[in-house]
Design a protein around this motif. Structure first.
Motif, mmCIF file in Angstrom:
data_model
loop_
_atom_site.group_PDB
_atom_site.id
_atom_site.type_symbol
_atom_site.label_atom_id
_atom_site.label_comp_id
_atom_site.label_asym_id
_atom_site.label_seq_id
_atom_site.Cartn_x
_atom_site.Cartn_y
_atom_site.Cartn_z
ATOM 1 N N GLY A 1 -19.485 -5.065 -4.838
ATOM 2 C CA GLY A 1 -20.715 -5.384 -5.542
ATOM 3 C C GLY A 1 -21.535 -6.481 -4.906
ATOM 4 N N HIS A 2 -21.021 -7.078 -3.802
ATOM 5 C CA HIS A 2 -21.696 -8.259 -3.270
ATOM 6 C C HIS A 2 -21.925 -8.259 -1.761
ATOM 7 N N THR A 3 -21.525 -7.202 -1.072
ATOM 8 C CA THR A 3 -21.873 -7.072 0.343
ATOM 9 C C THR A 3 -22.131 -5.612 0.660
ATOM 10 N N ASP A 4 -23.049 -5.368 1.571
ATOM 11 C CA ASP A 4 -23.348 -4.001 1.977
ATOM 12 C C ASP A 4 -22.657 -3.640 3.295
ATOM 13 N N ARG A 5 -21.744 -4.514 3.757
ATOM 14 C CA ARG A 5 -20.993 -4.242 4.980
ATOM 15 C C ARG A 5 -19.508 -4.449 4.695
ATOM 16 N N LEU A 6 -18.798 -3.331 4.547
ATOM 17 C CA LEU A 6 -17.408 -3.389 4.100
ATOM 18 C C LEU A 6 -16.601 -2.262 4.742
ATOM 19 N N ILE A 7 -15.447 -2.615 5.316
ATOM 20 C CA ILE A 7 -14.498 -1.639 5.845
ATOM 21 C C ILE A 7 -13.194 -1.800 5.082
ATOM 22 N N VAL A 8 -12.724 -0.725 4.467
ATOM 23 C CA VAL A 8 -11.497 -0.750 3.680
ATOM 24 C C VAL A 8 -10.415 0.028 4.430
ATOM 25 N N ILE A 9 -9.270 -0.633 4.663
ATOM 26 C CA ILE A 9 -8.130 0.020 5.306
ATOM 27 C C ILE A 9 -6.981 -0.012 4.307
ATOM 28 N N ASP A 10 -6.713 1.113 3.680
ATOM 29 C CA ASP A 10 -5.761 1.198 2.572
ATOM 30 C C ASP A 10 -4.432 1.772 3.064
ATOM 31 N N ALA A 11 -3.363 0.978 2.970
ATOM 32 C CA ALA A 11 -2.053 1.425 3.432
ATOM 33 C C ALA A 11 -1.609 2.714 2.755
ATOM 34 N N LEU A 12 -1.928 2.864 1.476
ATOM 35 C CA LEU A 12 -1.525 4.079 0.760
ATOM 36 C C LEU A 12 -2.243 5.308 1.289
ATOM 37 N N GLU A 13 -3.483 5.138 1.721
ATOM 38 C CA GLU A 13 -4.232 6.263 2.270
ATOM 39 C C GLU A 13 -3.826 6.588 3.705
ATOM 40 N N TYR A 14 -3.084 5.683 4.320
ATOM 41 C CA TYR A 14 -2.596 5.911 5.684
ATOM 42 C C TYR A 14 -1.101 6.203 5.719
ATOM 43 N N GLY A 15 -0.550 6.664 4.588
ATOM 44 C CA GLY A 15 0.797 7.221 4.593
ATOM 45 C C GLY A 15 1.887 6.421 3.928
ATOM 46 N N MET A 16 1.610 5.190 3.475
ATOM 47 C CA MET A 16 2.674 4.396 2.881
ATOM 48 C C MET A 16 3.117 4.914 1.514
ATOM 49 N N ASP A 17 2.346 5.811 0.940
ATOM 50 C CA ASP A 17 2.748 6.420 -0.323
ATOM 51 C C ASP A 17 3.983 7.315 -0.166
ATOM 52 N N SER A 18 4.340 7.659 1.082
ATOM 53 C CA SER A 18 5.516 8.492 1.332
ATOM 54 C C SER A 18 6.792 7.664 1.476
#
Length: 322
Positions: free
Chosen positions: A261-278
């Motif tokens: 909500g406070h910056t228009d420049r953001l990169i999110v690297i989510d461990a769960l989306e990169y396989g840690m959910d397994s």
């Protein structure tokens, strides 16, 4: 080398370990961070600490002694501060294990128990410092007080390499070029993270970006973000957030909600989306750092290619006297 056999020798000689000290500089210290984090989270009768080598020597802990295990990591095996720390620990009566890539180094001196590891893109996690130190920590907990998550951790360490392989492909398909171009548009940015994964938030900034790419940036712990740093958040300022998969993820999510909500420049690297959910949820947070290290390597390589700045390039390190 075998972690179980080493810890058996430690206990046979020392009786019982009360304190563990993880010692290293730069990337070597960073690799030891998850094991220190896990010991403090899982052991009920072992206190664990992590030090940069020079500070350890200059301010030698009073708790260091005959019931201490000191694990010193130096990739070259000849880092002066780390070699000095290993000798200081030995003189204080501690059991000293050195972890190094160099079999003919000062860290493999006869007075130390030395674990020499291979290095390269295809070496499994269990054979490199982050995996070795986790295995040593797990075996120590198991031997002294029992570790209910022991088998889950061993399995997770074996599984993580498959997760990393897929994550590298995903990063290069979806994120590498985005990140590299963001570095071109943003001469400075912040990186957030928490938990065991914070080791790679820190490492990404000081090693991958500042050392290897001469990129100005700063690391912020997600839990500290709201205690000062969030005041500078605004549009036009890039933030990268590494979302962990374990207990501290709640802090990352809180920071992410504010950033969105406070910056228009953001990169999110989510461990769960990169396989840690397994990976087993009871232990996966201790391996988040291994995943983020692999991702960070791909990101720095992409930046290096775009900027024509090879990751091996240095202007001071091992060139000037310091």
């Amino acid at each position: 080398m075998n972690a179980n056999k080493i810890i058996s020798k430690v206990i046979k000689e020392k009786g019982r370990i009360r304190t563990v000290f993880f010692i290293g500089c730069g990337g070597s210290m960073i690799d030891l961070y998850p094991a220190n984090y896990m010991l403090n989270a899982e052991a009920s009768d072992i206190s664990s600490y992590i030090y940069t080598s020079r500070e350890f020597v200059l301010s030698l802990p009073k708790r260091l002694g005959n019931d201490s295990l000191v694990i010193v990591c130096s990739h070259s095996g000849n880092t002066p501060e780390s070699v000095e720390a290993a000798h200081a620990a030995k003189e204080a009566g501690a059991y000293v294990i050195t972890i190094t890539h160099n079999k003919d180094s000062k860290c493999t001196a006869p007075e130390f128990v030395s674990w020499v590891y291979p290095w390269g893109d295809d070496v499994k996690t269990e054979y490199v410092p982050v995996g070795i130190s986790l295995l040593l920590a797990a075996e120590l907990i198991e031997a002294q007080e029992g570790f209910a998550k022991h088998e889950a951790l061993i399995k997770a360490i074996d599984q993580i390499d498959g997760v990393i392989g897929k994550a590298r492909l995903k990063v290069n398909e979806e994120l590498s070029n985005v990140f590299a171009n963001s570095c071109k548009e943003n001469p400075f940015f912040y990186v957030l993270g928490s938990g065991s994964a914070f080791s790679q938030t820190y490492g990404f900034v000081i090693c991958s970006m500042m050392e290897m790419q001469w990129q100005n940036c700063c690391h912020i712990h997600s839990g500290e973000y709201f205690h000062g740093p969030f005041e500078v958040t605004e549009n036009g300022l890039l933030y990268v957030i590494q979302m962990s998969s374990g207990k501290t993820r709640e802090m990352d999510e809180r920071a992410l909600a504010f950033l969105r909500g406070h910056t228009d420049r953001l990169i999110v690297i989510d461990a769960l989306e990169y396989g840690m959910d397994s990976i087993d949820s009871s232990v996966r947070e201790y391996l988040d750092s291994s995943l983020f290290y692999a991702i960070n390597c791909e990101l720095r390589a992409a930046r290096g290619k775009l900027f024509n700045h090879p990751v091996e390039t240095r202007r001071y390190m091992d060139i000037e006297k310091y």
